[in-house]
Structures are given as structure tokens and as C-alpha cells.
Design a protein around this motif. Structure first.
Motif, mmCIF file in Angstrom:
data_model
loop_
_atom_site.group_PDB
_atom_site.id
_atom_site.type_symbol
_atom_site.label_atom_id
_atom_site.label_comp_id
_atom_site.label_asym_id
_atom_site.label_seq_id
_atom_site.Cartn_x
_atom_site.Cartn_y
_atom_site.Cartn_z
ATOM 1 N N GLY A 39 36.831 39.707 48.852
ATOM 2 C CA GLY A 39 35.699 40.369 47.975
ATOM 3 C C GLY A 39 34.161 39.032 47.421
ATOM 4 N N ASP A 41 40.367 43.141 38.948
ATOM 5 C CA ASP A 41 40.213 42.036 40.281
ATOM 6 C C ASP A 41 40.636 42.759 41.567
ATOM 7 N N ALA A 42 41.699 43.312 41.633
ATOM 8 C CA ALA A 42 41.740 43.330 43.476
ATOM 9 C C ALA A 42 40.674 44.796 43.993
ATOM 10 N N SER A 43 40.804 45.428 45.403
ATOM 11 C CA SER A 43 39.988 45.820 45.552
ATOM 12 C C SER A 43 40.595 46.477 47.333
ATOM 13 N N ASP A 69 36.854 46.387 51.154
ATOM 14 C CA ASP A 69 35.194 46.069 50.770
ATOM 15 C C ASP A 69 34.694 46.706 52.020
HETATM 16 MG MG MG Z 1 38.555 42.464 46.905
#
Ligand code: MG
Ligand code: GTP
Length: 191
Positions: free
Chosen positions: A25, A51-53, A56
Motif C-alpha cells: 500500500g 496499517d493493513a488493507s 488497494d
Molecule cells: Mg496495505
């Protein structure tokens, strides 16, 4: 294979894959926010935590050609299989983001294995780059690039170009993107 739009332009799919917190990301955000003339639309980051996604997504271009890239990232860990399969469906090129920190070693291996499991033999022919990321960490805290290269060799992924990167500072982030884009195009032209 790319999508062909009615105006004749081509849209390729590029996916950033790698373990949790590797810098996927951060890399895409860097290109979107800091590099001129690459991103062509807004960046979507679907968050799973601080922080985590989950993933994206943005659209990008290199140069003024009638070729564009649908850029995605997805985390390479177990229990996200349906999302990973959807995002990797029809992929034209991969940027594997390797987290060079020692504690991420097992997570990197798990992510590679997952990628092999999902794409199977198709992976052997796919244009692929490895961002060896977080090289700003002190030597004692990270593995060497050679260690990572061995893993790819063992997996018979011989066609992978390595680039040492620092996603937080943008070091080589654009180079990795453009190299992957060029590899995708030359692979398409050869077919
Ligand atoms: Mg991410
Ligand atoms: N020291 C250092 N930290 C980095 C680097 N790249 C990313 N980070 C940090 O690592 C953490 C995770 O980065 P992200 O870009 O969110 O990681 P991701 O791969 O998108 O992770 P997920 O969304 O969980 O899959 C953040 O705190 C970043 O600031 C780097 O090159 N060096």
C-alpha cells in the motif's frame, strides 16, 4: 490478456502481492501521491485496520501511449483466498513485495507459496518483479537479497527481476513499477 476498450486502447492488470505489512500500500500510495504522470485516477485503499488493507486499487499509465494499467494490491496470507483469486484473475504482471525484515521471513514464504497455489503453472510465464523492500533497516535486522533470490530459484521462478526498495522514502518504487509495466508490454508484443 489485456482488456481492449472500444477506442482501441489496452488495459493491463498489474498486481502487488506479498505478506502483510510488506509495503504494498505504501508503494502504490507513493506512486499515486508523489510521482508525476503515472496515476490517472483516484486511489482506493480499503482498510482492514490501522496499517493493513484488504486491497488497494488505482489506474496508471506510463508515457502517452494508449495503454493503461489497472493496479491492484492484495495481501498474500491465508484466509483471503476468494479476494486473492478475484484480484489475480486475468493478471498480466506481478510485483511481489518482499519484506526484508528477519521476522517477516516465514510470511514471505507463505505468500510465495500461496501465489504458486493460486496461479499454478501460469505464474512461470508471467512478467514478475520482486521489490526487495525495507532495505533501510539495519543489516542485523534484515535478510540478504541473496536469501530471497534463492527462494525464487527453488520455486523455479527464474524470470524475476529484483529491485531493492524503500517504499517509505519512494526509493526505486517508480522504477519497479515501470520495469513491471515494460515487461508486461514486451511479453504481450511477443505473443
Ligand atoms: Mg496495505
Ligand atoms: N522501514 C520501512 N518501513 C516500511 C517500508 N515500507 C513500508 N514500511 C512500513 O511498513 C508498514 C506496512 O506498510 P504497508 O504499505 O501498509 O503494507 P502492506 O503491504 O500494504 O500491508 P497490508 O495492507 O497489511 O497487506 C507501515 O508501517 C509502513 O510505514 C520500508 O521500505 N521501510
Amino acid at each position: 490478456m489485456p482488456q481492449k476498450l472500444p477506442d482501441g486502447s489496452l488495459v493491463f492488470k498489474m498486481v502487488y502481492f506479498g505478506p502483510e505489512l510488506a509495503g504494498k500500500g505504501t508503494s502504490i500510495r507513493w506512486i499515486h501521491d508523489k510521482e508525476k504522470g503515472i496515476q490517472t485516477g483516484k486511489l482506493t485503499q480499503v482498510r482492514a485496520g490501522r496499517d493493513a488493507s484488504f486491497f488497494d486499487r488505482m489506474m496508471a499509465k506510463i508515457g502517452k501511449s494508449n495503454v493503461s494499467f489497472q493496479v491492484w494490491s492484495v495481501v498474500g496470507k491465508k484466509s483471503f483466498e476468494s479476494l486473492q483469486k478475484a484480484i489475480l484473475g486475468g493478471v498480466d504482471g506481478i510485483i511481489f513485495v518482499w519484506d526484508a525484515s528477519k521476522e517477516a521471513w516465514k510470511d514471505n514464504l507463505a505468500a510465495i507459496n500461496l501465489l504458486i497455489e493460486i496461479l499454478k503453472r501460469k505464474l512461470l510465464d508471467l512478467p514478475m518483479i520482486c521489490m526487495f523492500n525495507k532495505i533501510d533497516l539495519a543489516r542485523g535486522k534484515r535478510v540478504t537479497r541473496k536469501d530471497a533470490e534463492e527462494i525464487f530459484k527453488k520455486a523455479k521462478l527464474r524470470n524475476v527481476d529484483f529491485i531493492e526498495t524503500v517504499a517509505i522514502d519512494g526509493k526505486n518504487v517508480k522504477n519497479a513499477f515501470t520495469l513491471c509495466a515494460k515487461k508486461i508490454l514486451s511479453c504481450y508484443i511477443k505473443k
